[in-house]
Every structure is written in structure tokens, then in C-alpha cells.
Write a protein that holds these residues in place. Structure first.
Motif, PDB file in Angstrom:
ATOM      1  N   ALA A  64     -28.778 -11.909 -17.323  1.00  0.00           N
ATOM      2  CA  ALA A  64     -28.965 -12.946 -18.338  1.00  0.00           C
ATOM      3  C   ALA A  64     -27.608 -13.369 -18.882  1.00  0.00           C
ATOM      4  O   ALA A  64     -26.660 -12.575 -18.914  1.00  0.00           O
ATOM      5  N   PHE A  65     -27.521 -14.617 -19.305  1.00  0.00           N
ATOM      6  CA  PHE A  65     -26.290 -15.118 -19.899  1.00  0.00           C
ATOM      7  C   PHE A  65     -26.004 -14.365 -21.200  1.00  0.00           C
ATOM      8  O   PHE A  65     -26.884 -14.204 -22.031  1.00  0.00           O
ATOM      9  N   VAL A  66     -24.752 -13.915 -21.348  1.00  0.00           N
ATOM     10  CA  VAL A  66     -24.314 -13.240 -22.565  1.00  0.00           C
ATOM     11  C   VAL A  66     -23.148 -14.045 -23.125  1.00  0.00           C
ATOM     12  O   VAL A  66     -22.088 -14.131 -22.507  1.00  0.00           O
ATOM     13  N   GLY A  67     -23.361 -14.651 -24.280  1.00  0.00           N
ATOM     14  CA  GLY A  67     -22.331 -15.470 -24.909  1.00  0.00           C
ATOM     15  C   GLY A  67     -21.281 -14.624 -25.604  1.00  0.00           C
ATOM     16  O   GLY A  67     -21.444 -13.409 -25.777  1.00  0.00           O
ATOM     17  N   ARG A  68     -20.214 -15.278 -26.014  1.00  0.00           N
ATOM     18  CA  ARG A  68     -19.138 -14.598 -26.748  1.00  0.00           C
ATOM     19  C   ARG A  68     -19.714 -13.993 -28.024  1.00  0.00           C
ATOM     20  O   ARG A  68     -20.429 -14.648 -28.770  1.00  0.00           O
ATOM     21  N   GLY A  69     -19.427 -12.718 -28.239  1.00  0.00           N
ATOM     22  CA  GLY A  69     -19.902 -12.036 -29.430  1.00  0.00           C
ATOM     23  C   GLY A  69     -21.327 -11.530 -29.340  1.00  0.00           C
ATOM     24  O   GLY A  69     -21.876 -11.043 -30.325  1.00  0.00           O
ATOM     25  N   GLU A  70     -21.933 -11.633 -28.162  1.00  0.00           N
ATOM     26  CA  GLU A  70     -23.300 -11.155 -27.968  1.00  0.00           C
ATOM     27  C   GLU A  70     -23.322  -9.983 -26.996  1.00  0.00           C
ATOM     28  O   GLU A  70     -22.438  -9.857 -26.156  1.00  0.00           O
ATOM     29  N   ILE A  71     -24.345  -9.152 -27.125  1.00  0.00           N
ATOM     30  CA  ILE A  71     -24.566  -8.049 -26.182  1.00  0.00           C
ATOM     31  C   ILE A  71     -26.054  -7.964 -25.861  1.00  0.00           C
ATOM     32  O   ILE A  71     -26.889  -8.480 -26.599  1.00  0.00           O
ATOM     33  N   LEU A  72     -26.357  -7.290 -24.767  1.00  0.00           N
ATOM     34  CA  LEU A  72     -27.736  -6.955 -24.411  1.00  0.00           C
ATOM     35  C   LEU A  72     -27.858  -5.437 -24.523  1.00  0.00           C
ATOM     36  O   LEU A  72     -27.394  -4.700 -23.645  1.00  0.00           O
ATOM     37  N   PRO A  73     -28.444  -4.933 -25.601  1.00  0.00           N
ATOM     38  CA  PRO A  73     -28.493  -3.494 -25.830  1.00  0.00           C
ATOM     39  C   PRO A  73     -29.310  -2.711 -24.808  1.00  0.00           C
ATOM     40  O   PRO A  73     -29.166  -1.496 -24.715  1.00  0.00           O
ATOM     41  N   CYS A  74     -30.111  -3.393 -23.996  1.00  0.00           N
ATOM     42  CA  CYS A  74     -30.939  -2.695 -23.013  1.00  0.00           C
ATOM     43  C   CYS A  74     -30.124  -2.083 -21.882  1.00  0.00           C
ATOM     44  O   CYS A  74     -30.601  -1.171 -21.198  1.00  0.00           O
ATOM     45  N   CYS A  75     -28.901  -2.561 -21.673  1.00  0.00           N
ATOM     46  CA  CYS A  75     -28.130  -2.075 -20.523  1.00  0.00           C
ATOM     47  C   CYS A  75     -26.678  -1.746 -20.880  1.00  0.00           C
ATOM     48  O   CYS A  75     -25.796  -1.847 -20.034  1.00  0.00           O
ATOM     49  N   CYS A  76     -26.444  -1.345 -22.134  1.00  0.00           N
ATOM     50  CA  CYS A  76     -25.086  -0.951 -22.527  1.00  0.00           C
ATOM     51  C   CYS A  76     -25.140   0.210 -23.511  1.00  0.00           C
ATOM     52  O   CYS A  76     -26.199   0.537 -24.053  1.00  0.00           O
ATOM     53  N   LEU A  77     -23.986   0.824 -23.714  1.00  0.00           N
ATOM     54  CA  LEU A  77     -23.799   1.882 -24.705  1.00  0.00           C
ATOM     55  C   LEU A  77     -22.510   1.597 -25.468  1.00  0.00           C
ATOM     56  O   LEU A  77     -21.575   1.026 -24.903  1.00  0.00           O
ATOM     57  N   PRO A  78     -22.433   2.032 -26.730  1.00  0.00           N
ATOM     58  CA  PRO A  78     -21.194   1.821 -27.467  1.00  0.00           C
ATOM     59  C   PRO A  78     -20.066   2.704 -26.931  1.00  0.00           C
ATOM     60  O   PRO A  78     -20.283   3.858 -26.588  1.00  0.00           O
ATOM     61  N   VAL A  79     -18.862   2.138 -26.852  1.00  0.00           N
ATOM     62  CA  VAL A  79     -17.674   2.889 -26.457  1.00  0.00           C
ATOM     63  C   VAL A  79     -17.151   3.654 -27.666  1.00  0.00           C
ATOM     64  O   VAL A  79     -16.683   4.784 -27.548  1.00  0.00           O
ATOM     65  N   ASP A  80     -17.217   3.005 -28.825  1.00  0.00           N
ATOM     66  CA  ASP A  80     -16.806   3.589 -30.090  1.00  0.00           C
ATOM     67  C   ASP A  80     -17.765   3.073 -31.155  1.00  0.00           C
ATOM     68  O   ASP A  80     -18.803   2.513 -30.821  1.00  0.00           O
ATOM     69  N   ASP A  81     -17.439   3.249 -32.421  1.00  0.00           N
ATOM     70  CA  ASP A  81     -18.309   2.733 -33.480  1.00  0.00           C
ATOM     71  C   ASP A  81     -18.442   1.221 -33.338  1.00  0.00           C
ATOM     72  O   ASP A  81     -17.470   0.539 -33.021  1.00  0.00           O
ATOM     73  N   ILE A  82     -19.655   0.745 -33.546  1.00  0.00           N
ATOM     74  CA  ILE A  82     -19.911  -0.692 -33.444  1.00  0.00           C
ATOM     75  C   ILE A  82     -20.625  -1.187 -34.696  1.00  0.00           C
ATOM     76  O   ILE A  82     -21.195  -0.403 -35.443  1.00  0.00           O
ATOM     77  N   GLU A  83     -20.587  -2.492 -34.868  1.00  0.00           N
ATOM     78  CA  GLU A  83     -21.296  -3.148 -35.958  1.00  0.00           C
ATOM     79  C   GLU A  83     -22.135  -4.268 -35.361  1.00  0.00           C
ATOM     80  O   GLU A  83     -21.623  -5.109 -34.623  1.00  0.00           O
ATOM     81  N   LEU A  84     -23.432  -4.248 -35.665  1.00  0.00           N
ATOM     82  CA  LEU A  84     -24.372  -5.221 -35.125  1.00  0.00           C
ATOM     83  C   LEU A  84     -24.983  -6.048 -36.237  1.00  0.00           C
ATOM     84  O   LEU A  84     -25.286  -5.520 -37.313  1.00  0.00           O
ATOM     85  N   LYS A  85     -25.228  -7.309 -35.968  1.00  0.00           N
ATOM     86  CA  LYS A  85     -25.977  -8.154 -36.899  1.00  0.00           C
ATOM     87  C   LYS A  85     -27.406  -8.233 -36.389  1.00  0.00           C
ATOM     88  O   LYS A  85     -27.654  -8.618 -35.256  1.00  0.00           O
ATOM     89  N   LEU A  86     -28.335  -7.850 -37.256  1.00  0.00           N
ATOM     90  CA  LEU A  86     -29.753  -7.903 -36.886  1.00  0.00           C
ATOM     91  C   LEU A  86     -30.420  -9.112 -37.479  1.00  0.00           C
ATOM     92  O   LEU A  86     -30.051  -9.590 -38.500  1.00  0.00           O
TER      93      LEU A  86
END
Length: 86
Positions: A64-86
């Protein structure tokens, strides 16, 4: 090694991501954070979230297209601490 923290905005909650979680989506679900999803494999993009800070690593490149500043949490893991907007 410290486990990455997932900071949620605007609520301010901080959640842990353990080695038991196969994806960021798994970690969010384990903490009962509601996230829309369909395929769990980066194909549909339904789980798209805004990454405000930090870095994630994809264990499977999303189709799927992933724009700048976006992620798909179904197929990634954080490398370090992250901040998400819900």
C-alpha cells in the motif's frame, strides 16, 4: 537493552513494545488501543497511522502507498521510542 516506548498523541499514553509483539499493530492491540485494519500484511493500508517522531523498521515492505510521515503498523516495529498520532 531498553524496550521501545510507543507514545500516543493527543492522549499522552506511553506503551511498551516487547519482543513478543510481531508488529506494532500487535503491540497496540495488546494494550487495547483500537486501530482499524484489514489485511495485516501491508497490502490494504487500512491501519495507516501518522508517525510524529522516531523510526520504524518494516519486516515486510508494504504494498500500500505510504506517504511522508505515515506508517503501516501491521508490518513494522519501532527501532526506538516513537510518537504516534491517533
Amino acid at each position: 537493552m531498553a524496550r521501545p516506548l510507543i507514545h500516543l498523541r493527543p492522549c499522552g499514553a506511553a506503551l511498551s513494545c516487547s519482543e513478543a509483539h510481531r508488529s506494532l499493530l500487535d503491540a497496540l492491540e495488546a494494550h487495547q488501543v483500537p486501530v482499524e485494519f484489514q489485511c495485516r500484511s501491508g497490502y490494504c493500508g487500512a491501519c495507516r497511522l501518522r508517525l510524529l517522531a522516531g523510526e520504524v523498521k518494516y519486516h515486510q515492505e508494504p504494498l500500500a502507498f505510504v506517504g511522508r510521515g505515515e506508517i503501516l503498523p501491521c508490518c513494522c516495529l519501532p527501532v526506538d521510542d516513537i510518537e504516534l498520532k491517533l
